[in-house]
Every structure is written in C-alpha cells, then in structure tokens.
Design a protein around this motif. Structure first.
Motif, PDB file in Angstrom:
ATOM      1  N   ILE A   1       0.729  -1.115   0.203  1.00 59.23           N
ATOM      2  CA  ILE A   1      -0.064  -0.439   0.315  1.00 59.23           C
ATOM      3  C   ILE A   1       0.874   1.154   0.032  1.00 59.23           C
ATOM      4  N   MET A   2       0.546   2.496  -0.413  1.00 62.62           N
ATOM      5  CA  MET A   2       1.183   3.328  -1.029  1.00 62.62           C
ATOM      6  C   MET A   2       0.163   4.265  -0.482  1.00 62.62           C
TER       7      MET A   2
ATOM      8  N   VAL B   1       6.689   3.333 -10.464  1.00 67.44           N
ATOM      9  CA  VAL B   1       7.163   2.501  -9.652  1.00 67.44           C
ATOM     10  C   VAL B   1       6.075   1.471  -9.527  1.00 67.44           C
ATOM     11  N   LEU B   2       4.824   2.059  -9.406  1.00 64.11           N
ATOM     12  CA  LEU B   2       3.775   0.647  -9.669  1.00 64.11           C
ATOM     13  C   LEU B   2       3.573  -0.148 -10.903  1.00 64.11           C
ATOM     14  N   SER B   3       4.406   0.088 -11.926  1.00 58.76           N
ATOM     15  CA  SER B   3       4.819  -0.241 -12.644  1.00 58.76           C
ATOM     16  C   SER B   3       6.028  -1.721 -12.270  1.00 58.76           C
ATOM     17  N   ALA B   4       6.833  -0.902 -11.781  1.00 63.67           N
ATOM     18  CA  ALA B   4       8.051  -1.999 -11.716  1.00 63.67           C
ATOM     19  C   ALA B   4       7.008  -2.886 -10.431  1.00 63.67           C
ATOM     20  N   LEU B   5       6.326  -2.726  -9.458  1.00 63.02           N
ATOM     21  CA  LEU B   5       6.203  -3.032  -8.177  1.00 63.02           C
ATOM     22  C   LEU B   5       5.367  -4.294  -8.882  1.00 63.02           C
TER      23      LEU B   5
ATOM     24  N   SER C   1      -0.503  -3.677  -5.530  1.00 59.10           N
ATOM     25  CA  SER C   1      -0.818  -2.142  -5.053  1.00 59.10           C
ATOM     26  C   SER C   1      -1.411  -1.794  -4.785  1.00 59.10           C
ATOM     27  N   LEU C   2      -1.888  -0.829  -4.629  1.00 57.53           N
ATOM     28  CA  LEU C   2      -2.770   0.276  -3.611  1.00 57.53           C
ATOM     29  C   LEU C   2      -2.574   0.861  -3.199  1.00 57.53           C
ATOM     30  N   VAL C   3      -2.983   2.294  -4.037  1.00 57.42           N
ATOM     31  CA  VAL C   3      -3.110   4.099  -3.479  1.00 57.42           C
ATOM     32  C   VAL C   3      -4.015   4.656  -2.949  1.00 57.42           C
ATOM     33  N   VAL C   4      -2.964   4.062  -1.835  1.00 54.42           N
ATOM     34  CA  VAL C   4      -4.353   4.926  -0.889  1.00 54.42           C
ATOM     35  C   VAL C   4      -4.689   6.917  -0.158  1.00 54.42           C
TER      36      VAL C   4
ATOM     37  N   LEU D   1      -7.886  -8.745  -4.875  1.00 56.94           N
ATOM     38  CA  LEU D   1      -8.043  -7.808  -5.742  1.00 56.94           C
ATOM     39  C   LEU D   1      -7.445  -7.212  -6.181  1.00 56.94           C
ATOM     40  N   PRO D   2      -7.454  -6.721  -7.312  1.00 61.57           N
ATOM     41  CA  PRO D   2      -6.256  -6.055  -8.505  1.00 61.57           C
ATOM     42  C   PRO D   2      -6.147  -5.115  -7.847  1.00 61.57           C
ATOM     43  N   SER D   3      -5.206  -4.482  -8.126  1.00 56.27           N
ATOM     44  CA  SER D   3      -3.930  -3.200  -7.974  1.00 56.27           C
ATOM     45  C   SER D   3      -5.373  -2.214  -8.222  1.00 56.27           C
ATOM     46  N   GLY D   4      -5.570  -1.255  -7.589  1.00 52.64           N
ATOM     47  CA  GLY D   4      -6.093   0.223  -7.931  1.00 52.64           C
ATOM     48  C   GLY D   4      -5.811   0.880  -6.496  1.00 52.64           C
TER      49      GLY D   4
END
Length: 152
Positions: free
Chosen positions: A61-62, A100-104, A111-114, A141-144
């Motif tokens: 989580i970012m 960064v999200l693409s590399a993760l 990954s989840l951006v909050v 669930l998928p990244s979002g």
C-alpha cells in the motif's frame, strides 16, 4: 494570491515535510493493525520503498498525499504563486509514481494507492476506506486506488 512568508522560509517549510510516518499513513496502519493485519514498513528492497508491505498477501500500500502526488481533489489545489514550478514538480512525482507501480507489478506485487483525502476525511468515510482496504487484501483484488470520491 501572493505567498505570505519569505521564499527562504517557504523553502525550509517545504523541506521539513516528512516522507515517512505521515499522518495518513499512520491512520491506515493503526486501523489495519487493529483489524489483525500484520505488515512491514518502507522495504528498501522494493521499488519506491512502499509505505506498507504485506508479505502474506504479496501486496503493498502506498499512502499518497493529495498535493504531492497530484490527486486533483479539492483537498489540495496547486498554489497560484509559482504555478509552473509546482505543476512541473507534481507531474514529475506522478511519472515517478507510475514507474514505481509498474515496477512493483512486474515483480508480481499487487499495489493499492490510498489517497490522503480518503483517510483524513470524516470518520464514516475513513471507516469505509479501511473496510475497502481490508477487503482488497483478503479477496486478492487487482491493483487500484482509493480516494474520497471512490467512497461517496
């Protein structure tokens, strides 16, 4: 509107803004810990040093500040003074965030951006945001992303 403090003081103020353990990040961590989730913080081995790392769920989580990461919500509009500088600065941050999200994702991490507006809003919206995060972790669930507008 002109800035009410000197350029030097503004520079010192902006330099003092922390990158770790921000209020929105601490709110998310506290609430998730209370729900029984265990995690690691700021893993330097992963791209972008994710704020919260859940090895069990292979997820990160970012927690992003609306101003610094260009959310575009009404919570943090761009300053009117030196607008070109701020627009360029925020665009660079957004490009770095996307990389960064693409590399993760390439490394197999969800990954989840909050966004800060979701967790620093009123307590009802914060509870909805934490429930959505918990569901995201448990249900694979998928990244979002989760922002205030996603909760209303």
């Amino acid at each position: 509107m002109a800035d009410i403090i000197s350029k030097e003081n503004r520079s010192l103020l902006m330099a003092s803004v922390g990158q770790k353990h921000t209020k929105p990040e601490v709110v998310v961590r506290r609430e998730l810990h209370a729900l029984g989730f265990r995690f690691r913080l700021h893993d330097s081995k992963l791209p972008g040093r994710p704020d919260i790392l859940f090895p069990r769920y292979h997820s990160v989580i970012m927690v992003h500040g609306c101003f610094w990461h260009g959310h575009g919500c009404r919570r943090r509009p761009l300053p009117e003074s030196n607008a070109a500088y701020w627009r360029q600065k925020i665009e660079r941050n957004m490009a770095r965030d996307a990389a960064v999200l693409s590399a993760l994702e390439t490394l197999g991490w969800r990954s989840l951006v909050v966004w800060e507006c979701a967790v620093l809003s009123n307590s009802t919206l914060r509870k909805h945001a934490i429930a959505r995060i918990a569901d995201w972790l448990r249900e694979d669930l998928p990244s979002g992303q989760i922002g205030r507008s996603d909760l209303i």
